[in-house]
Design a protein around this motif. Structure first.
Motif, PDB file in Angstrom:
ATOM      1  N   PRO A  73     -75.490   7.974  35.278  1.00  0.00           N
ATOM      2  CA  PRO A  73     -76.938   7.675  35.931  1.00  0.00           C
ATOM      3  C   PRO A  73     -77.799   9.177  35.575  1.00  0.00           C
ATOM      4  O   PRO A  73     -78.960   9.059  35.517  1.00  0.00           O
ATOM      5  CB  PRO A  73     -77.089   7.177  37.066  1.00  0.00           C
ATOM      6  N   ALA A  74     -76.885  10.452  35.614  1.00  0.00           N
ATOM      7  CA  ALA A  74     -77.773  11.447  35.421  1.00  0.00           C
ATOM      8  C   ALA A  74     -78.232  11.857  33.842  1.00  0.00           C
ATOM      9  O   ALA A  74     -78.865  12.786  33.837  1.00  0.00           O
ATOM     10  CB  ALA A  74     -76.716  12.604  35.948  1.00  0.00           C
ATOM     11  N   ARG A  75     -77.707  11.012  33.031  1.00  0.00           N
ATOM     12  CA  ARG A  75     -78.021  11.535  31.699  1.00  0.00           C
ATOM     13  C   ARG A  75     -79.656  11.455  31.547  1.00  0.00           C
ATOM     14  O   ARG A  75     -80.475  10.398  32.101  1.00  0.00           O
ATOM     15  CB  ARG A  75     -77.447  10.158  30.613  1.00  0.00           C
ATOM     16  N   ARG A  76     -80.096  12.341  30.759  1.00  0.00           N
ATOM     17  CA  ARG A  76     -81.579  12.349  30.531  1.00  0.00           C
ATOM     18  C   ARG A  76     -81.755  12.971  28.921  1.00  0.00           C
ATOM     19  O   ARG A  76     -80.756  13.964  28.686  1.00  0.00           O
ATOM     20  CB  ARG A  76     -82.189  13.220  31.510  1.00  0.00           C
ATOM     21  N   PRO A  77     -82.848  12.638  28.355  1.00  0.00           N
ATOM     22  CA  PRO A  77     -83.024  13.311  27.084  1.00  0.00           C
ATOM     23  C   PRO A  77     -83.135  14.921  27.002  1.00  0.00           C
ATOM     24  O   PRO A  77     -83.900  15.435  28.367  1.00  0.00           O
ATOM     25  CB  PRO A  77     -84.405  12.763  26.620  1.00  0.00           C
ATOM     26  N   GLY A  78     -82.888  15.438  26.199  1.00  0.00           N
ATOM     27  CA  GLY A  78     -83.134  16.964  26.184  1.00  0.00           C
ATOM     28  C   GLY A  78     -84.618  17.565  25.864  1.00  0.00           C
ATOM     29  O   GLY A  78     -85.637  16.797  25.866  1.00  0.00           O
ATOM     30  N   LEU A  79     -84.706  18.883  26.300  1.00  0.00           N
ATOM     31  CA  LEU A  79     -86.133  19.275  26.290  1.00  0.00           C
ATOM     32  C   LEU A  79     -86.914  18.924  25.028  1.00  0.00           C
ATOM     33  O   LEU A  79     -88.184  18.882  24.753  1.00  0.00           O
ATOM     34  CB  LEU A  79     -86.210  20.808  26.688  1.00  0.00           C
ATOM     35  N   ARG A  80     -85.980  18.929  23.958  1.00  0.00           N
ATOM     36  CA  ARG A  80     -86.563  18.778  22.541  1.00  0.00           C
ATOM     37  C   ARG A  80     -86.527  17.241  22.331  1.00  0.00           C
ATOM     38  O   ARG A  80     -86.360  16.820  20.900  1.00  0.00           O
ATOM     39  CB  ARG A  80     -86.130  19.709  21.724  1.00  0.00           C
ATOM     40  N   GLY A  81     -86.136  16.316  23.155  1.00  0.00           N
ATOM     41  CA  GLY A  81     -86.074  14.922  22.733  1.00  0.00           C
ATOM     42  C   GLY A  81     -84.610  14.764  22.399  1.00  0.00           C
ATOM     43  O   GLY A  81     -84.678  13.402  21.821  1.00  0.00           O
ATOM     44  N   GLU A  82     -83.512  15.486  22.624  1.00  0.00           N
ATOM     45  CA  GLU A  82     -82.191  15.086  22.053  1.00  0.00           C
ATOM     46  C   GLU A  82     -81.853  13.935  23.165  1.00  0.00           C
ATOM     47  O   GLU A  82     -81.800  13.893  24.119  1.00  0.00           O
ATOM     48  CB  GLU A  82     -81.359  16.347  22.270  1.00  0.00           C
ATOM     49  N   LYS A  83     -80.973  13.154  22.236  1.00  0.00           N
ATOM     50  CA  LYS A  83     -80.526  11.638  22.972  1.00  0.00           C
ATOM     51  C   LYS A  83     -79.205  12.360  23.604  1.00  0.00           C
ATOM     52  O   LYS A  83     -78.565  13.074  23.009  1.00  0.00           O
ATOM     53  CB  LYS A  83     -80.427  10.797  21.793  1.00  0.00           C
ATOM     54  N   THR A  84     -78.816  11.448  24.532  1.00  0.00           N
ATOM     55  CA  THR A  84     -77.340  11.816  25.020  1.00  0.00           C
ATOM     56  C   THR A  84     -76.837  10.398  25.387  1.00  0.00           C
ATOM     57  O   THR A  84     -77.789   9.379  25.963  1.00  0.00           O
ATOM     58  CB  THR A  84     -77.666  12.509  26.565  1.00  0.00           C
ATOM     59  N   THR A  85     -75.550  10.068  25.395  1.00  0.00           N
ATOM     60  CA  THR A  85     -74.826   8.735  25.669  1.00  0.00           C
ATOM     61  C   THR A  85     -74.483   9.033  27.192  1.00  0.00           C
ATOM     62  O   THR A  85     -73.864   7.867  27.674  1.00  0.00           O
ATOM     63  CB  THR A  85     -73.805   8.667  24.782  1.00  0.00           C
ATOM     64  N   GLY A  86     -74.256  10.013  27.820  1.00  0.00           N
ATOM     65  CA  GLY A  86     -73.658  10.162  29.262  1.00  0.00           C
ATOM     66  C   GLY A  86     -72.275  10.273  29.284  1.00  0.00           C
ATOM     67  O   GLY A  86     -71.635   9.892  30.102  1.00  0.00           O
ATOM     68  N   LEU A  87     -71.759  10.419  28.051  1.00  0.00           N
ATOM     69  CA  LEU A  87     -70.569  10.625  27.814  1.00  0.00           C
ATOM     70  C   LEU A  87     -69.843  11.964  27.826  1.00  0.00           C
ATOM     71  O   LEU A  87     -68.712  12.206  28.022  1.00  0.00           O
ATOM     72  CB  LEU A  87     -69.742  10.256  26.485  1.00  0.00           C
ATOM     73  N   GLY A  88     -70.792  13.050  27.276  1.00  0.00           N
ATOM     74  CA  GLY A  88     -70.328  14.323  27.204  1.00  0.00           C
ATOM     75  C   GLY A  88     -69.606  14.817  28.306  1.00  0.00           C
ATOM     76  O   GLY A  88     -68.516  15.494  28.238  1.00  0.00           O
ATOM     77  N   MET A  89     -70.185  14.747  29.579  1.00  0.00           N
ATOM     78  CA  MET A  89     -69.527  15.469  30.905  1.00  0.00           C
ATOM     79  C   MET A  89     -68.381  14.801  31.195  1.00  0.00           C
ATOM     80  O   MET A  89     -67.306  15.396  31.797  1.00  0.00           O
ATOM     81  CB  MET A  89     -70.643  15.410  32.007  1.00  0.00           C
ATOM     82  N   SER A  90     -68.412  13.590  30.983  1.00  0.00           N
ATOM     83  CA  SER A  90     -67.095  12.572  31.243  1.00  0.00           C
ATOM     84  C   SER A  90     -65.850  13.062  30.408  1.00  0.00           C
ATOM     85  O   SER A  90     -64.801  13.342  30.838  1.00  0.00           O
ATOM     86  CB  SER A  90     -67.198  11.189  31.184  1.00  0.00           C
TER      87      SER A  90
END
Length: 363
Positions: A313-330
């Motif tokens: 639930p900590a996922r959020r878009p980047g400062l330049r609008g980059e999308k995130t799936t919430g999987l990278g840190m996992s």
């Protein structure tokens, strides 16, 4: 009763691997298979005379490691797949020969201690693997840079379209409004497509069994940072590396480089233009510490405890609008824990974030 030495001798005599038996007390080789000449390019008859020169040809970065593994053998440990570099006899600066050793101690009685094992020339396969690893590491870095470069213009176009849409709203031109909406939708879909491609590539490459090798981690991290430094002008960020000249450690090269690349990616997303991202490597007797620090926007305190969860639930878009799936840190946490390591995060809003990876040594 079977004479196992007689039964296995034909295998040793015809194999492309070198089979050897070394008498510890006499410090002499008492058996060498014919592959000695193929593997090392030397005649069997002069093997004992050649032995000190062969030991001296071990690559300087591998000598301490070779001595450690030989001590392990003398302690009775079964040592398998030890990879060492051998400098060319006529050109010490030339490309090394890669050899793979397996050895075990056989103590028959006092003053009769032997080390038996095999040696294989793996130069060709090692060069192939090294080239593939370099390509994979560079591919991940280039993908992240390209995704930033490609997504940035689409995000800007979307913002421009939104601004224009607000200015022409009073015209009540349905066709014009429709075109502006198409522009905004197309830009957002293009950004999503770029990020999905990058996220999918990283996710798929994470789902592979670990392949542990002795890696010069300092050289790998320095090269990755240099690649980002070359793109500083386009990324509008500064990248720095601090660490020893060399640092050998057993790990999965591709997976740890993916971890660092994902951390760089996260830092790039949340560090404003003109910011700095620092990568630091510290080698300690029992562990390796990799630290990545940025001076970006930071992570809210309530999100830090769930940051490494899958689809966090900590996922959020980047400062330049980059999308995130919430999987990278996992993915990062999974790879670090597969190495029996730990990852920690410290962050403060508007002051930046520090990720610290600790990997235990398993020599």
């Amino acid at each position: 009763m079977f004479d196992f030495a007689t039964l296995f001798r034909p295998l040793a005599e015809k194999s492309q691997q070198l089979y050897f038996v070394y008498h510890v007390e006499a410090q002499r080789l008492v058996y060498l298979s014919p592959a000695y000449n193929d593997v090392l390019g030397l005649p069997n008859e002069t093997a004992n005379e050649d032995l000190p020169r062969l030991v001296a040809r071990i690559h300087p970065d591998d000598q301490q490691y070779a001595a450690l593994r030989f001590r392990h053998v003398l302690q009775g440990r079964f040592v398998e797949d030890v990879e060492l570099r051998l400098s060319p006899a006529n050109d010490p600066a030339g490309p090394p020969q890669w050899l793979c050793f397996t050895a075990h101690l056989v103590a028959q009685e006092p003053e009769l201690t032997y080390v038996s094992g095999t040696v294989q020339n793996i130069t060709q396969s090692r060069e192939y693997i090294d080239n593939a690893d370099r390509y994979n590491k560079k591919k991940n870095t280039v993908l992240e840079i390209l995704s930033h470069d490609l997504a940035g213009p689409f995000i800007m176009l979307k913002q421009v379209a939104g601004y224009v849409g607000g200015r022409v709203e009073s015209l009540q031109d349905a066709k014009l409004n429709e075109l502006i909406n198409v522009m905004q939708t197309t830009c957002q879909e293009s950004v999503n497509l770029i990020r999905d491609f990058v996220d999918t590539e990283f996710l798929e490459s994470a789902n592979v069994q670990l392949k542990l090798d002795r890696v010069d981690v300092a050289a790998e991290l320095r090269e990755m940072t240099q690649q980002l430094q070359e793109a500083e002008e386009n990324l509008n960020l500064s990248f720095q590396f601090e660490g020893p000249t060399t640092c050998y450690f057993h790990l999965d090269r591709n997976k740890i480089m993916q971890v660092v690349n994902n951390l760089f990616s996260n830092a790039i997303k949340f560090t404003p233009d003109g910011g700095t991202i620092r990568l630091r490597l510290d080698e300690q007797p029992t562990q390796l510490i990799i630290t990545l620090t940025d001076n970006g926007v930071g992570i809210p305190a309530q999100h830090q405890s769930v940051l490494f969860e899958r689809f966090t639930p900590a996922r959020r878009p980047g400062l330049r609008g980059e999308k995130t799936t919430g999987l990278g840190m996992s993915i990062i946490k999974t790879i670090v824990e597969l190495h029996q390591g730990q990852i920690q995060v410290k962050s403060e809003l508007e002051k930046g974030t520090t990720f610290t990876i600790t990997l235990p040594r398993h020599d």
